[in-house]
Enzyme design. Structure first.
Site, short mmCIF file in Angstrom:
data_model
loop_
_atom_site.label_atom_id
_atom_site.label_comp_id
_atom_site.label_asym_id
_atom_site.label_seq_id
_atom_site.Cartn_x
_atom_site.Cartn_y
_atom_site.Cartn_z
N LYS A 1 0.78 -1.27 0.03
CA LYS A 1 -0.08 0.10 -0.08
C LYS A 1 0.81 1.22 0.03
CE LYS A 1 -4.49 -1.55 1.47
NZ LYS A 1 -5.55 -1.22 2.23
N LYS B 1 -3.64 -11.06 -7.07
CA LYS B 1 -4.99 -11.21 -6.50
C LYS B 1 -6.03 -10.40 -6.93
CE LYS B 1 -5.89 -8.90 -2.36
NZ LYS B 1 -5.78 -8.16 -1.42
N LYS C 1 -9.95 -4.49 -6.22
CA LYS C 1 -10.69 -3.57 -6.75
C LYS C 1 -9.56 -2.61 -7.71
CE LYS C 1 -11.03 -0.61 -2.63
NZ LYS C 1 -9.85 0.33 -3.01
P1 TYM Z 1 -10.27 -6.58 3.20
O1 TYM Z 1 -11.39 -5.56 3.83
O2 TYM Z 1 -9.22 -6.04 2.18
O3 TYM Z 1 -10.98 -7.67 2.68
C1 TYM Z 1 -11.98 -8.63 3.54
C2 TYM Z 1 -11.98 -9.91 3.63
O4 TYM Z 1 -11.83 -10.45 2.17
C3 TYM Z 1 -10.75 -11.46 1.97
N1 TYM Z 1 -10.23 -11.06 0.63
C4 TYM Z 1 -9.94 -12.22 -0.21
N2 TYM Z 1 -10.30 -13.37 -0.27
C5 TYM Z 1 -10.06 -14.28 -1.20
N3 TYM Z 1 -9.46 -13.92 -2.61
C6 TYM Z 1 -9.21 -12.31 -2.48
N4 TYM Z 1 -8.86 -11.92 -3.47
C7 TYM Z 1 -9.66 -11.59 -1.49
N5 TYM Z 1 -9.55 -10.11 -1.33
C8 TYM Z 1 -9.98 -9.82 -0.11
C9 TYM Z 1 -9.72 -10.92 3.17
O5 TYM Z 1 -8.70 -11.83 3.08
C10 TYM Z 1 -10.64 -10.39 4.16
O6 TYM Z 1 -10.77 -11.62 4.92
N6 TYM Z 1 -7.88 -5.83 7.23
C11 TYM Z 1 -8.80 -6.46 6.84
C12 TYM Z 1 -10.01 -6.06 7.43
C13 TYM Z 1 -10.04 -6.28 8.96
C14 TYM Z 1 -10.25 -7.41 9.56
C15 TYM Z 1 -10.24 -6.93 11.27
C16 TYM Z 1 -10.43 -8.98 9.43
C17 TYM Z 1 -9.77 -5.38 9.94
N7 TYM Z 1 -10.07 -5.94 11.04
C18 TYM Z 1 -10.24 -8.12 12.08
C19 TYM Z 1 -10.51 -9.84 10.45
C20 TYM Z 1 -10.60 -9.42 11.65
C21 TYM Z 1 -8.86 -6.05 5.29
O7 TYM Z 1 -8.39 -5.19 4.89
O8 TYM Z 1 -9.76 -6.98 4.49
#
Ligand code: TYM
Length: 335
Positions: A117, A199, A202
């Site tokens: 990022k 991956k 968006k």
């Molecule tokens: P975020 O918002 O980027 O994504 C949310 C969830 O979706 C999963 N994910 C994917 N899984 C499979 N293939 C993909 N291409 C893909 N893109 C996204 C992510 O692994 C995630 O599980 N930091 C986290 C949000 C967060 C969180 C937490 C998660 C904040 N606090 C506490 C668990 C527990 C994030 O940015 O996810």
């Protein structure tokens, strides 16, 4: 007398990034739904995490409500789960501050998501982006969480969360439950449709399916999906030599509920064209009810508000207990 067994606790969060992706759905949201009966679950829309990149305030507010609607439309039942906005439970930010003091710069510097990022937003490498995993650790530890359903890309953050919990417990006794990741075997890393080595996210919209995309856009994206340049043009699960095909098979498997063997048999002797069209159709059908229900819910602001207010109240009650314990342990005078 029948003994009541305490259910294990689950916490997970998703950022309100305008429009959730098929990766978010297959890697996380789908599993939230599968786990909701067996566990005591909290699912948060982590709007404070979204602040680490610049947001348009009006757009962010809309994205928050849209994400909440998608959570509900995908099947999460607010009577069974606590569904809420992170910013409405102040204990997240409060615990994050304390945990910041138990996290080392070197640990945060090693986080691959921070490095990615920071490279993408070189003009805005803010301190929030750097300490983001600490807020994530606070999210999880506040609820004495047993299991955290996430996609593969969040594994490193969860490991750091465990290290922070163990470090804190090492000084003050068993304050936090040390959580385990829940990463499904299939679908934990959905790849971009037009660049299967990276991956699905968006930031590359043509290779990314959004949950609220129109059917014709979804079909187009799958039609253009990269398969492989192998001379053997058959549908076979071989992630090493056919990453594009393997990715499409994962997506098809989870959208249509089929195993890899069933998919291989179904497309035996057929070209990639028929296969890609079938994956597109299956995804359109899977997402149609979610999109329609999301639209209906978005028009019902009063209902959404009742869900998120109740959610924040319940979450805050649980989070307050942990935070009071933490304050006491570290020597702060609790209110
Ligand atoms: P975020 O918002 O980027 O994504 C949310 C969830 O979706 C999963 N994910 C994917 N899984 C499979 N293939 C993909 N291409 C893909 N893109 C996204 C992510 O692994 C995630 O599980 N930091 C986290 C949000 C967060 C969180 C937490 C998660 C904040 N606090 C506490 C668990 C527990 C994030 O940015 O996810």
């Amino acid at each position: 007398m029948e003994q009541q067994v305490q259910k294990k606790r689950i916490f997970s969060g998703i950022q309100p990034t305008g429009n959730l992706t098929l990766g978010n759905y297959i890697g996380a949201l789908r599993n939230f739904n599968l786990l909701q009966d067996e566990y005591d679950c909290l699912y948060s829309i982590v709007d404070m995490h979204a602040m680490t990149v610049r947001q348009n305030p009006a757009e962010l507010r809309k994205a928050c409500l849209r994400t909440m609607s998608i959570f509900l439309a995908s099947g999460l039942d607010p009577r069974k789960n606590i569904i809420y906005f992170q910013s409405q439970v102040p204990q997240h930010a409060e615990l994050a501050w304390i945990l910041n003091c138990f996290t080392y710069m070197g640990e945060l510097q090693r986080m691959t998501q921070f490095k990615d990022k920071a490279a993408k937003h070189a003009d805005n490498i803010n301190a929030g982006l750097f300490t983001y995993p600490v807020l994530m650790a606070a999210d999880i530890l506040l609820y004495q969480t047993d299991l955290v359903p996430i996609g593969e890309d969040q594994r490193q953050h969860l490991e750091l969360c465990r290290d922070i919990a163990n470090r804190f417990n090492g000084v003050y006794g068993d304050v936090f439950k040390v959580p385990e990741p829940y990463i499904a075997k299939v679908g934990a890393r959905i790849m971009s449709l037009n660049a299967p080595e990276s991956k699905m996210s968006k930031s590359s919209p043509e290779g990314c399916v959004f949950l609220l995309d129109r059917p014709e856009d979804i079909l187009r994206k799958f039609k253009r999906a990269i398969t492989d340049s192998d001379t053997e043009r058959c549908v076979r699960y071989d992630p090493e030599h056919k990453p594009g095909v393997a990715n499409l098979m994962q997506i098809y498997g989870s959208a249509a509920g089929k195993t890899y063997a069933e998919i291989e048999r179904e497309f035996d002797g057929q070209g990639y064209g028929a296969f890609k069209a079938a994956v597109g159709e299956a995804v359109v059908e899977k997402l149609r009810p979610i999109r329609e229900e999301t639209e209906r819910l978005l028009a019902d602001k009063a209902y959404l508000e009742s869900v998120y207010r109740a959610g924040a109240e319940k979450a805050s009650y649980i989070a307050g207990k942990t935070l009071r314990k933490v304050y006491k342990k570290v020597g702060l005078l609790a209110k």
